[in-house]
Design a protein around this motif. Structure first.
Motif, PDB file in Angstrom:
ATOM      1  N   PRO A 299       0.823  -1.206   0.000  1.00 43.04           N
ATOM      2  CA  PRO A 299       0.000   0.000   0.000  1.00 43.04           C
ATOM      3  C   PRO A 299       0.852   1.248   0.000  1.00 43.04           C
ATOM      4  O   PRO A 299       1.966   1.265   0.526  1.00 43.04           O
ATOM      5  CB  PRO A 299      -0.807  -0.131   1.300  1.00 43.04           C
ATOM      6  CG  PRO A 299       0.018  -1.007   2.167  1.00 43.04           C
ATOM      7  CD  PRO A 299       0.704  -1.963   1.245  1.00 43.04           C
TER       8      PRO A 299
ATOM      9  N   THR B 127      -7.500   7.553  -4.177  1.00 45.78           N
ATOM     10  CA  THR B 127      -8.593   7.000  -3.387  1.00 45.78           C
ATOM     11  C   THR B 127      -8.112   6.856  -1.941  1.00 45.78           C
ATOM     12  O   THR B 127      -6.928   7.006  -1.661  1.00 45.78           O
ATOM     13  CB  THR B 127      -9.058   5.640  -3.937  1.00 45.78           C
ATOM     14  OG1 THR B 127     -10.220   5.204  -3.236  1.00 45.78           O
ATOM     15  CG2 THR B 127      -7.969   4.585  -3.787  1.00 45.78           C
ATOM     16  N   VAL B 128      -9.030   6.593  -1.045  1.00 43.50           N
ATOM     17  CA  VAL B 128      -8.693   6.342   0.358  1.00 43.50           C
ATOM     18  C   VAL B 128      -9.208   4.964   0.712  1.00 43.50           C
ATOM     19  O   VAL B 128     -10.377   4.634   0.473  1.00 43.50           O
ATOM     20  CB  VAL B 128      -9.304   7.407   1.289  1.00 43.50           C
ATOM     21  CG1 VAL B 128      -9.082   7.044   2.746  1.00 43.50           C
ATOM     22  CG2 VAL B 128      -8.695   8.775   1.001  1.00 43.50           C
ATOM     23  N   SER B 129      -8.346   4.127   1.283  1.00 43.98           N
ATOM     24  CA  SER B 129      -8.720   2.757   1.615  1.00 43.98           C
ATOM     25  C   SER B 129      -9.637   2.730   2.824  1.00 43.98           C
ATOM     26  O   SER B 129      -9.832   3.738   3.519  1.00 43.98           O
ATOM     27  CB  SER B 129      -7.461   1.935   1.905  1.00 43.98           C
ATOM     28  OG  SER B 129      -6.850   2.383   3.109  1.00 43.98           O
ATOM     29  N   ASP B 130     -10.199   1.544   3.095  1.00 42.19           N
ATOM     30  CA  ASP B 130     -11.056   1.384   4.263  1.00 42.19           C
ATOM     31  C   ASP B 130     -10.300   1.677   5.559  1.00 42.19           C
ATOM     32  O   ASP B 130     -10.906   2.068   6.562  1.00 42.19           O
ATOM     33  CB  ASP B 130     -11.627  -0.041   4.312  1.00 42.19           C
ATOM     34  CG  ASP B 130     -12.605  -0.304   3.179  1.00 42.19           C
ATOM     35  OD1 ASP B 130     -13.142   0.671   2.625  1.00 42.19           O
ATOM     36  OD2 ASP B 130     -12.839  -1.489   2.857  1.00 42.19           O
ATOM     37  N   GLY B 131      -8.991   1.490   5.538  1.00 44.74           N
ATOM     38  CA  GLY B 131      -8.192   1.775   6.717  1.00 44.74           C
ATOM     39  C   GLY B 131      -7.791   3.229   6.854  1.00 44.74           C
ATOM     40  O   GLY B 131      -7.111   3.595   7.802  1.00 44.74           O
TER      41      GLY B 131
ATOM     42  N   ASP C 274      -5.956   5.018   4.586  1.00 44.21           N
ATOM     43  CA  ASP C 274      -4.706   5.364   3.910  1.00 44.21           C
ATOM     44  C   ASP C 274      -4.976   5.779   2.471  1.00 44.21           C
ATOM     45  O   ASP C 274      -5.814   5.188   1.778  1.00 44.21           O
ATOM     46  CB  ASP C 274      -3.739   4.177   3.919  1.00 44.21           C
ATOM     47  CG  ASP C 274      -3.283   3.820   5.323  1.00 44.21           C
ATOM     48  OD1 ASP C 274      -3.090   4.749   6.120  1.00 44.21           O
ATOM     49  OD2 ASP C 274      -3.139   2.620   5.616  1.00 44.21           O
TER      50      ASP C 274
ATOM     51  N   ASP D 104      -4.297   5.966  -1.426  1.00 45.93           N
ATOM     52  CA  ASP D 104      -3.751   5.029  -2.397  1.00 45.93           C
ATOM     53  C   ASP D 104      -4.114   5.529  -3.789  1.00 45.93           C
ATOM     54  O   ASP D 104      -4.881   6.487  -3.948  1.00 45.93           O
ATOM     55  CB  ASP D 104      -4.309   3.619  -2.158  1.00 45.93           C
ATOM     56  CG  ASP D 104      -3.395   2.535  -2.719  1.00 45.93           C
ATOM     57  OD1 ASP D 104      -2.472   2.869  -3.482  1.00 45.93           O
ATOM     58  OD2 ASP D 104      -3.614   1.345  -2.400  1.00 45.93           O
TER      59      ASP D 104
ATOM     60  N   LEU E 186      -5.580   4.190  -7.520  1.00 41.50           N
ATOM     61  CA  LEU E 186      -6.275   3.071  -8.141  1.00 41.50           C
ATOM     62  C   LEU E 186      -5.342   2.320  -9.070  1.00 41.50           C
ATOM     63  O   LEU E 186      -4.438   2.919  -9.668  1.00 41.50           O
ATOM     64  CB  LEU E 186      -7.504   3.566  -8.902  1.00 41.50           C
ATOM     65  CG  LEU E 186      -8.599   4.191  -8.017  1.00 41.50           C
ATOM     66  CD1 LEU E 186      -9.726   4.756  -8.882  1.00 41.50           C
ATOM     67  CD2 LEU E 186      -9.153   3.159  -7.053  1.00 41.50           C
TER      68      LEU E 186
ATOM     69  N   ARG F 204     -17.129  10.530  -1.802  1.00 40.13           N
ATOM     70  CA  ARG F 204     -16.834   9.223  -1.209  1.00 40.13           C
ATOM     71  C   ARG F 204     -17.396   9.148   0.202  1.00 40.13           C
ATOM     72  O   ARG F 204     -17.804  10.152   0.789  1.00 40.13           O
ATOM     73  CB  ARG F 204     -15.328   8.977  -1.189  1.00 40.13           C
ATOM     74  CG  ARG F 204     -14.653   9.116  -2.539  1.00 40.13           C
ATOM     75  CD  ARG F 204     -15.015   7.996  -3.483  1.00 40.13           C
ATOM     76  NE  ARG F 204     -14.379   8.153  -4.776  1.00 40.13           N
ATOM     77  CZ  ARG F 204     -13.158   7.707  -5.056  1.00 40.13           C
ATOM     78  NH1 ARG F 204     -12.454   7.086  -4.118  1.00 40.13           N
ATOM     79  NH2 ARG F 204     -12.628   7.868  -6.250  1.00 40.13           N
TER      80      ARG F 204
END
Length: 381
Positions: free
Chosen positions: A14, A107-111, A113, A115, A117, A275
């Motif tokens: 990541p 984008t932003v991950s579920d955690g 962070d 990232d 795509l 989002r």
């Protein structure tokens, strides 16, 4: 991890340090935008050949002369405007390595962070506005990606051009530039990537706000009647504006007339425009038949971002039935115990009386009949 007959192993790293701590608009110096990330050697895969070395690399904001200490690329542009910038890819490893460098949507991950795509899809937003200029001797493919082979400790600076469409929506359009390692050594392919974040904001009139959507509540009773149960409140924090924001959300519940009020607060570091981020809260609530309250959301400015429009709190009502099952069960047990005690006492009294009657009969003493209420009273002369 996935494998095929060719022993292809994919390890995705990541982009944990892609400028998550936003720099000042002027691009203050700080930590590198993407920290060097070691790749696991091939020997980590059973049966693989011995590794020939490890690869550690980074992607950093730069000028034409090399890395300049910025944390990320940051630009505020008018619709239709163009700006030029640079990134430097450095191979800190002890062997030559090949990288595919590309730009993509952020984008932003579920955690939480940031990232970028995957590069196998065409960017649709800010990533599509970034065009990489191939260095000398490098060709770009049809998607604009560059394939570079760097010797140990070598670096290459890549110019890039950001062109904002004339009809672009005002607000934030996150993007990033990543360098993905392509390593086919010893029949094992490792894919990993690091990169740097590109903060793109289109100037113009913007809206900013976050709201709670899809609020749900579920009652979980405690089977200990002397402790509260739990209301599990789940919802999503949605960015309803044009710029990235953080959010502090509070779920507050109470019984009738505000009895037994309790709150739980959660924070979301970053939600991009359009989002959402999932949030859950476990609120301790006494079973007073019904609990009600609100989920309130306070927008937060991320890092050193500038948001020059009002940021208003929002809230959504929430209610849930909280039947006191454990307490009702306790009352039933207590009522049953009382009834049982009364019944046992009457049975014991009856047995004692029977024993007394038996003893009197054995002694030849007749038991006096109980007085009859119908024959008692005062009779007139």
């Amino acid at each position: 991890m996935r494998t095929t007959a060719l022993r292809r192993v994919v390890a995705v790293v990541p982009l944990a340090l892609l400028g998550l701590l936003a720099p000042s608009p002027s691009g203050a110096a700080g930590a590198p935008a993407a920290a060097a990330t070691p790749v696991a050697p091939a020997a980590a895969v059973p049966g693989a050949a011995e590794p020939t070395g490890t690869v550690t690399w980074t992607v950093q904001p730069a000028t034409a002369d090399g890395p300049d200490g910025r944390v990320s690329l940051r630009h505020v542009l008018d619709p239709g405007a163009t700006v030029e910038d640079h990134v430097t890819v450095t191979n800190f490893g002890d062997r030559a390595a090949t990288f595919v460098v590309s730009a993509g949507d952020g984008t932003v991950s579920d955690g939480g962070d940031f990232d970028v795509l995957p590069g196998d899809g065409s960017p649709q937003d800010g990533g599509a506005w970034v065009r990489l200029t191939p260095p000398e001797g490098v060709q770009a493919d049809a998607a604009g990606r560059l394939t570079l082979t760097l010797e140990p400790t070598a670096a290459v600076t890549i110019p890039l051009t950001i062109t904002v469409p004339a009809d672009a929506r005002p607000g934030d359009h996150p993007a990033g530039v990543v360098a993905e390692l392509v390593d086919d050594d010893a029949g094992v392919r490792l894919e990993a990537r690091v990169g740097t974040r590109v903060h793109l904001r289109v100037a113009g009139d913007i809206a900013a706000g976050v709201v709670a959507d899809d609020v749900r509540a579920r009652w979980e009773p405690s089977w200990n009647p002397f402790t509260p149960g739990t209301v599990h409140v789940s919802y999503v924090v949605r960015n309803a504006g044009d710029v990235r924001l953080g959010a502090r959300s509070t779920a507050r519940l109470a019984g009738p007339f505000g009895a037994g009020a309790a709150t739980r607060t959660s924070e979301v570091r970053e939600v991009l425009p359009g989002r959402s981020a999932a949030v859950s809260a476990a609120v301790p609530v006494w079973p007073l038949l019904r609990a009600s309250g609100r989920v309130a959301v306070t927008p937060l400015v991320v890092g050193a971002d500038v948001v020059d429009v009002p940021l208003d709190d929002t809230s959504v009502a929430v209610a849930v039935w909280t039947p006191p099952w454990a307490q009702l069960l306790l009352l039933l047990v207590l009522a049953g115990a009382v009834l049982l005690a009364v019944r046992l006492r009457r049975r014991s009294a009856r047995r004692v009386q029977e024993q007394i009657d038996a003893a009197l009969a054995a002694a030849g003493v007749a038991r006096e009949p109980a007085p009859d209420a119908s024959t008692t009273g005062t009779h007139g002369a």
